[in-house]
Scaffold this active site. Structure first.
Site, mmCIF file in Angstrom:
data_model
loop_
_atom_site.group_PDB
_atom_site.id
_atom_site.type_symbol
_atom_site.label_atom_id
_atom_site.label_comp_id
_atom_site.label_asym_id
_atom_site.label_seq_id
_atom_site.Cartn_x
_atom_site.Cartn_y
_atom_site.Cartn_z
ATOM 1 N N TYR A 168 -4.532 -3.945 9.550
ATOM 2 C CA TYR A 168 -4.211 -3.600 10.759
ATOM 3 C C TYR A 168 -4.989 -2.375 10.880
ATOM 4 O O TYR A 168 -5.622 -1.930 11.773
ATOM 5 C CB TYR A 168 -2.976 -3.375 11.009
ATOM 6 C CG TYR A 168 -2.331 -4.302 12.192
ATOM 7 C CD1 TYR A 168 -2.725 -5.711 11.908
ATOM 8 C CD2 TYR A 168 -0.978 -4.077 12.782
ATOM 9 C CE1 TYR A 168 -2.222 -6.754 12.693
ATOM 10 C CE2 TYR A 168 -0.648 -5.050 13.615
ATOM 11 C CZ TYR A 168 -1.102 -6.288 13.639
ATOM 12 O OH TYR A 168 -0.514 -7.383 14.373
ATOM 13 N N GLU A 225 -12.344 -0.479 15.230
ATOM 14 C CA GLU A 225 -12.546 -0.292 16.871
ATOM 15 C C GLU A 225 -12.724 0.998 17.289
ATOM 16 O O GLU A 225 -13.444 1.179 18.263
ATOM 17 C CB GLU A 225 -10.973 -1.011 17.557
ATOM 18 C CG GLU A 225 -10.772 -2.627 16.982
ATOM 19 C CD GLU A 225 -9.360 -2.853 17.186
ATOM 20 O OE1 GLU A 225 -8.636 -2.317 18.082
ATOM 21 O OE2 GLU A 225 -9.214 -4.086 16.630
#
Length: 226
Positions: free
Chosen positions: A150, A157
């Site tokens: 994660y 991102e």
């Protein structure tokens, strides 16, 4: 009788959906591993996985529908946040800027690595739940690897999105097709807004998974995913 038939059709649909996603993300991961990481090949990497990522990442939007319709026991809002953040990176960042910006960011390989491993495990876990045979190692992977994947994915991102802001700032006129000339600045601030949304949303999703890990691995390993 009709309810049982509808339920079996829904289960069959979910099995097919999850299995297709497993194969799709396996292909993306295979293409990722083929990349020559010894040189600067960001645009080449993106071009090699572009269409599979577009297809399978956008197909995840169906999961919001699945949750809203009650086909799966997931929170529609949490599912929406999780899916839309990745769709935004693909559509509003990677596809909206030239390859020498977001696609050349070191964030792209980070995002692709985290996305592909996470999704292969996640969809395989969902599929095995549907056929009522979930190996313990798969459950463990599902509720353990996210601890590392994660943060890696979110870092990737954000780096891609930051690279897109640099393009938006340098070439605001490039977005005439999206906004009238005097409103081109909106795209830049939209990207800033996307990055700021991570501040409240990422901890919420991360803590939710930590809670799920305690519930699943701390008790019966044969419980269904929530």
């Amino acid at each position: 009788m009709k309810s049982k038939k509808s339920s079996s059709v829904g289960t069959l649909y979910l099995k097919i959906y999850n299995l297709v996603q497993v194969f799709g993300w396996c292909y993306i991961f295979y293409k990722f591993l083929q990349n020559d990481f010894s040189s600067t090949t960001g645009p080449d990497l993106w071009q090699s996985v572009k269409w599979p990522v577009i297809i399978f990442q956008h197909a995840a939007l169906l999961e919001v529908v699945h949750a809203a319709l009650g086909l799966v026991k997931s929170n529609p809002a949490l599912t929406g946040f999780q899916v839309l953040s990745r769709v935004a990176v693909v559509s509003a960042v990677l596809l909206a800027t030239p390859d020498n910006y977001a696609a050349s960011s070191p964030g792209l390989p980070l995002a692709l690595l985290a996305w592909s491993i996470t999704e292969i495990i996640r969809y395989l876990y969902y599929f095995t739940n549907l056929i009522k045979f979930v190996p313990y190692f798969l459950t463990w992977l599902r509720y353990t690897l996210f601890i590392v994947l994660y943060p890696i994915g979110v870092t990737g991102e954000l780096l891609c999105t930051y690279a897109a802001t640099q393009y938006a700032k340098a070439y605001p006129q490039a977005f005439n097709y999206m906004f009238p000339n005097s409103w081109n600045f909106i795209y830049y601030y939209m990207l800033i807004g996307i990055m700021l949304i991570y501040i409240p949303v990422f901890p919420m999703l991360y803590l939710h998974m930590i809670s799920q890990r305690r519930k699943i691995l701390g008790g019966s390993t044969h419980k269904k995913a929530q």
